[in-house]
Each structure stands twice: as C-alpha cells, then as structure tokens.
Motif scaffolding. Sequence first.
Motif, mmCIF file in Angstrom:
data_model
loop_
_atom_site.group_PDB
_atom_site.id
_atom_site.type_symbol
_atom_site.label_atom_id
_atom_site.label_comp_id
_atom_site.label_asym_id
_atom_site.label_seq_id
_atom_site.Cartn_x
_atom_site.Cartn_y
_atom_site.Cartn_z
ATOM 1 N N ASP A 1 -37.177 5.456 3.869
ATOM 2 C CA ASP A 1 -37.248 6.296 5.062
ATOM 3 C C ASP A 1 -37.466 7.778 4.765
ATOM 4 O O ASP A 1 -37.541 8.588 5.696
ATOM 5 C CB ASP A 1 -35.961 6.146 5.886
ATOM 6 C CG ASP A 1 -35.797 4.737 6.440
ATOM 7 O OD1 ASP A 1 -36.830 4.098 6.714
ATOM 8 O OD2 ASP A 1 -34.648 4.282 6.581
ATOM 9 N N ARG A 2 -37.563 8.146 3.490
ATOM 10 C CA ARG A 2 -37.785 9.567 3.156
ATOM 11 C C ARG A 2 -39.129 10.016 3.725
ATOM 12 O O ARG A 2 -40.153 9.376 3.520
ATOM 13 C CB ARG A 2 -37.754 9.755 1.639
ATOM 14 C CG ARG A 2 -37.961 11.195 1.166
ATOM 15 C CD ARG A 2 -36.686 11.993 1.186
ATOM 16 N NE ARG A 2 -35.732 11.555 0.170
ATOM 17 C CZ ARG A 2 -35.683 12.037 -1.081
ATOM 18 N NH1 ARG A 2 -36.548 12.949 -1.473
ATOM 19 N NH2 ARG A 2 -34.768 11.594 -1.934
ATOM 20 N N LEU B 1 -39.881 9.979 -11.495
ATOM 21 C CA LEU B 1 -39.375 10.104 -10.128
ATOM 22 C C LEU B 1 -37.847 10.120 -10.104
ATOM 23 O O LEU B 1 -37.233 10.842 -9.317
ATOM 24 C CB LEU B 1 -39.899 8.951 -9.271
ATOM 25 C CG LEU B 1 -41.404 8.971 -8.955
ATOM 26 C CD1 LEU B 1 -41.821 7.683 -8.282
ATOM 27 C CD2 LEU B 1 -41.749 10.172 -8.071
ATOM 28 N N ARG B 2 -37.233 9.324 -10.973
ATOM 29 C CA ARG B 2 -35.771 9.284 -11.011
ATOM 30 C C ARG B 2 -35.178 10.617 -11.457
ATOM 31 O O ARG B 2 -34.042 10.944 -11.108
ATOM 32 C CB ARG B 2 -35.308 8.158 -11.935
ATOM 33 C CG ARG B 2 -35.487 6.762 -11.325
ATOM 34 C CD ARG B 2 -35.355 5.675 -12.346
ATOM 35 N NE ARG B 2 -35.549 4.352 -11.753
ATOM 36 C CZ ARG B 2 -36.056 3.306 -12.395
ATOM 37 N NH1 ARG B 2 -36.408 3.423 -13.680
ATOM 38 N NH2 ARG B 2 -36.210 2.156 -11.782
ATOM 39 N N GLU B 3 -35.947 11.376 -12.215
ATOM 40 C CA GLU B 3 -35.466 12.682 -12.659
ATOM 41 C C GLU B 3 -35.232 13.634 -11.486
ATOM 42 O O GLU B 3 -34.424 14.557 -11.580
ATOM 43 C CB GLU B 3 -36.476 13.309 -13.633
ATOM 44 C CG GLU B 3 -36.564 12.616 -14.980
ATOM 45 C CD GLU B 3 -37.656 13.215 -15.850
ATOM 46 O OE1 GLU B 3 -38.238 14.251 -15.436
ATOM 47 O OE2 GLU B 3 -37.924 12.672 -16.934
ATOM 48 N N MET C 1 -42.288 5.765 -4.979
ATOM 49 C CA MET C 1 -41.494 6.807 -4.332
ATOM 50 C C MET C 1 -40.538 6.205 -3.312
ATOM 51 O O MET C 1 -39.374 6.614 -3.217
ATOM 52 C CB MET C 1 -42.421 7.818 -3.652
ATOM 53 C CG MET C 1 -43.175 8.725 -4.600
ATOM 54 S SD MET C 1 -44.299 9.836 -3.708
ATOM 55 C CE MET C 1 -44.806 10.929 -5.047
ATOM 56 N N ALA C 2 -41.023 5.222 -2.549
ATOM 57 C CA ALA C 2 -40.163 4.563 -1.571
ATOM 58 C C ALA C 2 -39.000 3.853 -2.259
ATOM 59 O O ALA C 2 -37.870 3.837 -1.752
ATOM 60 C CB ALA C 2 -40.980 3.572 -0.748
ATOM 61 N N GLU C 3 -39.267 3.266 -3.421
ATOM 62 C CA GLU C 3 -38.225 2.571 -4.176
ATOM 63 C C GLU C 3 -37.164 3.533 -4.689
ATOM 64 O O GLU C 3 -35.961 3.247 -4.626
ATOM 65 C CB GLU C 3 -38.860 1.821 -5.354
ATOM 66 C CG GLU C 3 -37.853 1.128 -6.260
ATOM 67 C CD GLU C 3 -38.491 0.483 -7.479
ATOM 68 O OE1 GLU C 3 -37.773 0.225 -8.468
ATOM 69 O OE2 GLU C 3 -39.724 0.245 -7.445
ATOM 70 N N ALA D 1 -42.308 4.295 2.981
ATOM 71 C CA ALA D 1 -42.666 2.875 3.036
ATOM 72 C C ALA D 1 -43.860 2.651 3.961
ATOM 73 O O ALA D 1 -44.761 1.863 3.657
ATOM 74 C CB ALA D 1 -41.471 2.044 3.495
ATOM 75 N N GLU D 2 -43.877 3.354 5.068
ATOM 76 C CA GLU D 2 -44.990 3.226 6.022
ATOM 77 C C GLU D 2 -46.284 3.748 5.406
ATOM 78 O O GLU D 2 -47.348 3.139 5.561
ATOM 79 C CB GLU D 2 -44.648 3.997 7.292
ATOM 80 C CG GLU D 2 -45.726 3.971 8.351
ATOM 81 C CD GLU D 2 -45.339 4.810 9.558
ATOM 82 O OE1 GLU D 2 -46.115 5.702 9.947
ATOM 83 O OE2 GLU D 2 -44.235 4.573 10.104
ATOM 84 N N LEU D 3 -46.203 4.861 4.719
ATOM 85 C CA LEU D 3 -47.393 5.428 4.074
ATOM 86 C C LEU D 3 -47.901 4.520 2.959
ATOM 87 O O LEU D 3 -49.111 4.394 2.746
ATOM 88 C CB LEU D 3 -47.073 6.820 3.524
ATOM 89 C CG LEU D 3 -46.828 7.908 4.576
ATOM 90 C CD1 LEU D 3 -46.351 9.199 3.909
ATOM 91 C CD2 LEU D 3 -48.085 8.177 5.393
ATOM 92 N N ALA D 4 -46.975 3.873 2.240
ATOM 93 C CA ALA D 4 -47.374 2.949 1.172
ATOM 94 C C ALA D 4 -48.156 1.772 1.752
ATOM 95 O O ALA D 4 -49.155 1.324 1.165
ATOM 96 C CB ALA D 4 -46.147 2.463 0.409
#
Length: 282
Positions: free
Chosen positions: A182-183, A149-151, A175-177, A204-207
């Motif tokens: 807020d993405r 994900l960082r890539e 992904m939120a991290e 974050a909400e979806l998680a």
Amino acid sequence: MTGTLVLAGTPIGDIADAPPRLAEELAAADVVAAEDTRRLRRLTQALGVTPKGRVVSYFEGNESARTPELVDELLGGARVLLVTDAGMPSVSDPGYRLVAAAVERDVRVTAVPGPSAVLTALALSGLPVDRFCFEGFLPRKAGERLSRLREVVAERRTLVYFEAPHRLDDTLAAMAEVFGADRRAAVCRELTKTYEEVRRGPLAELARWAADGVRGEITVVVEGAPETGPEELDAEELVRRVRVREEAGERRKEAIAAVAVEAGVPKRVVFDAVVAAKRAGE
C-alpha cells in the motif's frame, strides 16, 4: 592560468527546455566532452549552433582513461564543456570523476543549470518533496535489488529511482514486497516528451499495471516510510524490521539497536521480542 570545467544540463525530452546559455557554451568551448557524440550532433543542429572546439566522447566505457586527458586540457587553460545525453552530468551519468579530478587540481568548476528528471518527477509525483533522497538505478539481479531496497525500508524521506522499462514490473513488485503493497508511489514516464505519463497509486497496483509492459525512460518516486510511535509497533513488527536489516547484512545487535531507535523503544523491548519469536519458532 588554468581553464574552467563547465557542466551543462541538456533537455530530458523537449528541446525547447534547453537553457539559453547552453548554445553559448557549446559555441565557445575549447573542448566539448559528450556522452554520445551523435546525440550531441542532433542537439547542436536543433539549437542552430556549431561548436568551435574539439568534440570528444566521454562515457562510462572511457571515463577513467579520458579524465586525465581532459584535466591536462584544463590545466593548459582550456574551457571544457561536459554534456550528457539528458539532464545534468554526474547525476547517474558520467562526470563525477572529472569533477573530482578538476577540484583536486584547483581547477574552477561551474555549471549551466538545466532540466532534471529527478526534480521534475518529484514535482509531478504528488508525494512529499520537502525531504528526499536519490537512489539512482537499482541492481539488476533480484537478490541484490531486494538487499538494496531493504537498506532503506525505514527511510522516511521520499525516494527517487531511475529504472529501465523492461525491469520496471519486477522493480515495483520488489518494492511492494519490501516497502508494503500500500506504499504510495508514482511512475513518471517520458517526462516532457509527447507521450509523457504519470501513474500514481499503491506499489502493488502499479506493479500490476507495469506487468503489461511499459516503454520509455522511467523515473519512480516512492513515499517514505510512515512515522510511527512506539504504541503502533507490536512485537511482530519489531521482529520483522530486525529481520529485514539482518537480511541486508547488519549484525543482529546493530539491527536491534537501529530498530529500537526507529520505534522509540528501549533496546531491551526489541531484544525480548526477537528472543520470543525465536523460541516460538523452535
């Protein structure tokens, strides 16, 4: 005369989405290579067609060994039809090796276009679709997943992922991290099936929603990184981006250069921010 390799798209849910040519190709092929022969049998029964050719399995476990056999059939003039469990072959499914081997031997390769979970999820997501990239499945291990994900943390195109339902909450949390709580994103579940569902919202909400458990086949669509000008990135954000790239395996010099390009600032500005942060932490 060599034969023809035909890649055929199959329904991702609703059998009525099967392209008309699929039944014709299933009936006419000399060899049908299927990811799962049992699912192929259900598909042919639903379409009311009986393959005249030989049916063989072609899945991840035997793909390397069976590819030369199928190439020999093609070189002998056979029409080989490749189908996977759902969607288009080669897209996170078996097929790439066979296509590459056929192309290398100058065998004709064509396709029967069909349903695609990637394109369907993109269209339903409500996120920008003018530019996107497909990332497939993320690694199962947490550390490797974060690194992957960082890539793409600064990727501005919309991102599309496949994910298993039992890993969805961990993936959305990661992904939120990495991308930010807020993405915007969309979780598309059971596309074209009876219980189709599209959940849209911040990562974050979806998680939090996924933490209660989710079933079905999942496609996740994530908004790309926002375009930011140099005045919008302070020293702290520049340092954070460098660290993200370093944690993904980049050397500091390359990371600084890449962040400078992203931010539209001279490399010296990013370098000075990194040095200042290091001194502050000593």
